[in-house]
Scaffold this motif. Structure first.
Motif, short mmCIF file in Angstrom:
data_model
loop_
_atom_site.label_atom_id
_atom_site.label_comp_id
_atom_site.label_asym_id
_atom_site.label_seq_id
_atom_site.Cartn_x
_atom_site.Cartn_y
_atom_site.Cartn_z
N ARG A 29 0.84 -1.21 0.00
CA ARG A 29 0.00 0.00 0.00
C ARG A 29 0.88 1.26 0.00
NH1 ARG A 29 -2.45 3.44 -1.49
NH2 ARG A 29 -4.04 4.66 -0.38
N VAL A 30 1.98 1.19 0.75
CA VAL A 30 2.91 2.33 0.76
C VAL A 30 3.47 2.54 -0.65
CG1 VAL A 30 5.16 3.11 1.59
CG2 VAL A 30 3.50 2.18 3.21
N ARG A 31 3.85 1.44 -1.30
CA ARG A 31 4.41 1.55 -2.68
C ARG A 31 3.39 2.19 -3.62
NH1 ARG A 31 9.46 1.03 -1.49
NH2 ARG A 31 10.16 -1.02 -0.78
N GLU A 32 2.14 1.79 -3.46
CA GLU A 32 1.09 2.34 -4.30
C GLU A 32 0.96 3.84 -4.06
OE1 GLU A 32 -2.52 -0.36 -4.50
OE2 GLU A 32 -3.38 1.49 -3.65
N ALA A 33 0.99 4.23 -2.78
CA ALA A 33 0.87 5.65 -2.44
C ALA A 33 2.08 6.42 -2.98
CB ALA A 33 0.75 5.82 -0.93
N GLN A 34 3.26 5.80 -2.88
CA GLN A 34 4.47 6.44 -3.43
C GLN A 34 4.29 6.72 -4.92
OE1 GLN A 34 7.30 3.39 -2.27
NE2 GLN A 34 8.42 4.84 -0.98
N ALA A 35 3.76 5.71 -5.62
CA ALA A 35 3.58 5.85 -7.06
C ALA A 35 2.62 6.99 -7.38
CB ALA A 35 3.07 4.54 -7.67
N GLN A 36 1.71 7.26 -6.44
CA GLN A 36 0.77 8.38 -6.65
C GLN A 36 1.34 9.69 -6.13
OE1 GLN A 36 -2.37 6.60 -4.48
NE2 GLN A 36 -3.13 5.38 -6.20
N GLY A 37 2.61 9.66 -5.72
CA GLY A 37 3.28 10.90 -5.34
C GLY A 37 3.37 11.17 -3.85
N ALA A 38 2.95 10.23 -2.98
CA ALA A 38 3.06 10.47 -1.54
C ALA A 38 4.53 10.54 -1.15
CB ALA A 38 2.36 9.35 -0.77
N PRO A 39 4.92 11.54 -0.37
CA PRO A 39 6.34 11.70 -0.03
C PRO A 39 6.78 10.74 1.08
CG PRO A 39 5.04 13.45 0.97
CD PRO A 39 4.08 12.57 0.24
N ILE A 40 6.78 9.45 0.77
CA ILE A 40 7.20 8.44 1.74
C ILE A 40 8.47 7.80 1.21
CG2 ILE A 40 6.55 6.34 2.97
CD1 ILE A 40 3.64 6.90 2.22
N GLU A 41 9.43 7.58 2.08
CA GLU A 41 10.65 6.90 1.66
C GLU A 41 10.88 5.71 2.57
OE1 GLU A 41 14.86 8.27 1.08
OE2 GLU A 41 13.78 10.20 1.02
N LEU A 42 11.17 4.55 2.00
CA LEU A 42 11.53 3.39 2.81
C LEU A 42 13.01 3.11 2.56
CD1 LEU A 42 8.58 0.90 2.04
CD2 LEU A 42 8.70 2.68 3.78
N ARG A 43 13.80 3.10 3.62
CA ARG A 43 15.23 2.85 3.45
C ARG A 43 15.64 1.57 4.17
NH1 ARG A 43 18.27 8.74 3.87
NH2 ARG A 43 17.02 9.74 2.23
N GLY A 44 15.73 0.49 3.40
CA GLY A 44 16.18 -0.78 3.96
C GLY A 44 17.69 -0.77 4.16
N LYS A 45 18.19 -1.72 4.93
CA LYS A 45 19.61 -1.82 5.24
C LYS A 45 20.18 -0.48 5.72
CE LYS A 45 21.33 -5.92 3.08
NZ LYS A 45 20.49 -6.39 1.96
#
Ligand SMILES: Cc1cc2nc3c(=O)[nH]c(=O)nc-3n(C[C@H](O)[C@H](O)[C@H](O)COP(=O)(O)OP(=O)(O)OC[C@H]3O[C@@H](n4cnc5c(N)ncnc54)[C@H](O)[C@@H]3O)c2cc1C
Lengths: 487, 63
Positions: A85-101
């Motif tokens: 769901r986060v990825r979907e929101a990102q694709a719609q321009g939501a300013p969310i960043e996930l930083r693994g590792k």
């Protein structure tokens, strides 16, 4: 921005029981659908003592809710659907960043920000963060780095968990709990169905155990074979040994660092109150932090996060401690009483409510806390009193909870003259409901009770702030100010 | 004081003898289990939480 020391969703099964309230929250963020599709719904539970079934219960789900009381779904799936769901929101321009590792290694707390040192495979870097939410689990490195307390009770017992895949007709979609099973594979044992023909088996194996030895496949199989019988075929998917604590931080908020989930409070798994209460934490925090950052509410609104979720943590700890004490009695006499309850409950219904193999997670009611307003609805139902999470109900072709606004809502049931209420830049959107919208009558039962009309002021996290018989703009404005910590 | 601590059992001696007789031949463990079942049955019959708490307090040594 979310930092995680791993890459991708969490591995290892852990939580499997997700409660209605978590699904309702997930639904507001747009990801409950796949959870419900994948999850297993169960209603029947059986309780055994030694080799006898002593009784059976049915959760008898109340009609007229979009979501069941519980679904069983392995935690990695729950997390996967959230991330999708986060990825979907990102694709719609939501300013969310996930930083693994990206592992947090250092933290310097300043008056109005924190400086974080983050380690990555490519090297270290610093982040200046206005706000920091510490969601780094029960072992919370952040709590450690800040030298904060985490006190409570350690239970001297361990549990061996095995998730197994088996195709067997012998075990229906039910929750089976054994006290002192005669197969002796555990002092207590739980069997619970998950999706994809996977079963969760949980053996209570005592305190002084050699973990490495117990986790050897041949030893895990010994227990499973003793429990399931010799002819049942299965494949072991995941095993682990856990011990548990019931403890919490004294304070969840430390200036601009706010602790949520297991980092703030930890419970024993009986009752499924861990992940479920973590969901409620972030749901409680989200709207408050948003308002404070946007300058719509004073900083002290965030203190109510601490007040409300600490009360919830105490309730969860109390319930899961009681369940743990029943399942693993701490003294000879408490063992005697426990078994007396089990013996009586086989033939006498009165004893069954005393059997405690976990009181399943329900959301906390914020009775009498700072943001909670007046109850001025004569004859209003208990379950919707101020502080309560709004119960769902069918509404036209859909459900009430989806019709509530993402901000504040002024819900009126058969009431006249109401309109949107705006107070200091905060708007409570009016939602008017009349008899005709409520074909099943569930809404009237849950929101009117004996009353003929009702007016509810509801928070963004769908808890009731206050309620009245009729529309009273002055009272509503005051309650709205109070719910934003402006009084 | 909602808990009745005045004499309330007709035939006190018979009741007492019957109570003790039930324990005849029981091991300490069986007796403890018997007592626990008895307490739970009686507590449920009484039901009233204040009466029960009062009884617990008196049994615990406070008057
Ligand atoms: C056997 C078992 C069964 C359970 N069953 C249930 C159940 O049925 N229902 C239920 O509701 N709950 C259950 N729980 C509890 C549930 O699993 C937890 O409450 C839940 O996972 C807590 O979520 P969290 O996000 O707070 O912490 P975690 O899930 O522990 O996540 C913390 C995250 O922080 C990351 N992290 C840690 N340190 C750092 C760092 N320095 N830098 C960057 N990232 C870091 C970790 O990698 C991890 O991804 C169960 C728990 C156990 C052990």
């Amino acid at each position: 921005m979310l930092l995680d020391d791993h890459e991708g969703i969490g591995q290892g099964s852990r939580a499997i029981c997700f409660a209605k309230r978590s699904l309702e929250i997930a639904n507001r963020y747009g990801c409950a659908g796949p959870m419900l599709d994948k999850g297993v719904v169960w209603n029947v539970g059986k309780v055994f003592h030694e080799d006898r079934q002593i009784y059976e219960f049915n959760l008898l789900p109340e009609e007229g809710h979009r979501f069941p009381a519980f679904i069983n779904l392995a935690q990695p799936y729950f997390e996967k659907f959230l991330v999708e769901r986060v990825r979907e929101a990102q694709a719609q321009g939501a300013p969310i960043e996930l930083r693994g590792k990206n592992r947090l290694e250092g933290i310097e707390v300043k008056e109005d920000h924190t400086v974080l040192t983050v380690a990555t495979p490519e090297g270290n870097y610093d982040i200046l963060a206005d706000w920091l939410i510490a969601a780094d689990g029960a072992g919370s490195p952040m709590r450690g780095m800040m030298g904060l307390d985490f006190e409570g009770r350690v239970f001297q017992d361990s549990f061996l968990i095995a998730d197994i895949r088996m195709l067997s007709e012998n075990f229906p979609t039910e929750r089976w709990f054994w006290f002192e099973p005669s197969h002796k594979a555990g002092a207590s044992t739980l069997l619970h169905k998950q999706p994809d023909d996977i079963w969760r088996v949980d053996f209570q194996i005592g305190w002084d155990v050699d973990r490495a030895e117990e986790l050897k496949e041949v030893n895990v199989r010994k227990r499973l074979d003793a429990m399931l019988g010799p002819d049942v075929e299965y494949e072991i998917v995941w095993t682990s040994i856990y011990t548990f604590q019931c403890r919490r931080m004294k304070q969840f908020r430390h200036g601009r660092v706010i602790f949520v989930g297991d980092s703030a409070h930890q419970v024993s798994p009986f009752g499924a109150r861990g992940a479920n209460s973590g969901m409620q934490d972030v749901d409680n925090l989200g709207w408050k932090l948003g308002m404070v950052i946007r300058g719509e509410a004073p900083d002290k609104l965030l203190d109510s996060y601490d007040e409300e979720r600490a009360a919830a943590a105490d309730e969860n700890i109390l319930n899961s401690t009681r369940a743990t004490d029943f399942i693993t009695p701490k003294s000879r006499i408490s063992h005697v009483f426990r078994n007396a309850v089990l013996a009586l409950s086989e033939t006498h219904a009165f004893a069954r409510p005393l059997v405690n193999s976990g009181r399943l997670s329900v959301p906390c009611i914020y009775d009498g806390l700072s943001l909670t307003g007046e109850d001025a609805l004569t004859g209003g139902p208990e379950q919707t009193r101020p502080g309560s999470p709004c119960p769902d109900a069918p509404l036209g072709d859909g459900f009430l909870l989806s019709a509530l606004d993402h901000g504040f809502t002024l819900l009126t049931v058969d009431a006249n003259d109401a309109a949107d209420v705006s107070e200091g830049g905060i708007v409570a959107r009016h939602l008017s409901i009349e008899k005709g919208d409520d074909p099943s009558g569930a809404l009237a039962r849950r929101y009117l009770g004996e009353a003929t009309s009702a007016v509810y002021l509801i928070r963004p996290d769908q808890h009731v702030i206050a309620r009245w018989d009729t529309y009273d703009e002055i009272a509503i404005r005051a309650a709205l100010r109070c719910a934003c910590a402006k009084e | 004081m909602p808990l009745n601590t005045k004499s309330n059992i007709a035939g006190a001696d018979e009741f007492y003898a019957e109570l003790i007789k039930w324990h005849d031949g029981l091991s300490d463990e069986e007796s403890a289990a018997f007592n626990a079942r008895l307490i739970l049955l009686l507590a449920n019959h009484i039901g009233d939480r204040t009466v029960l708490s009062e009884a617990l307090q008196i049994a615990g040594g406070s008057d």
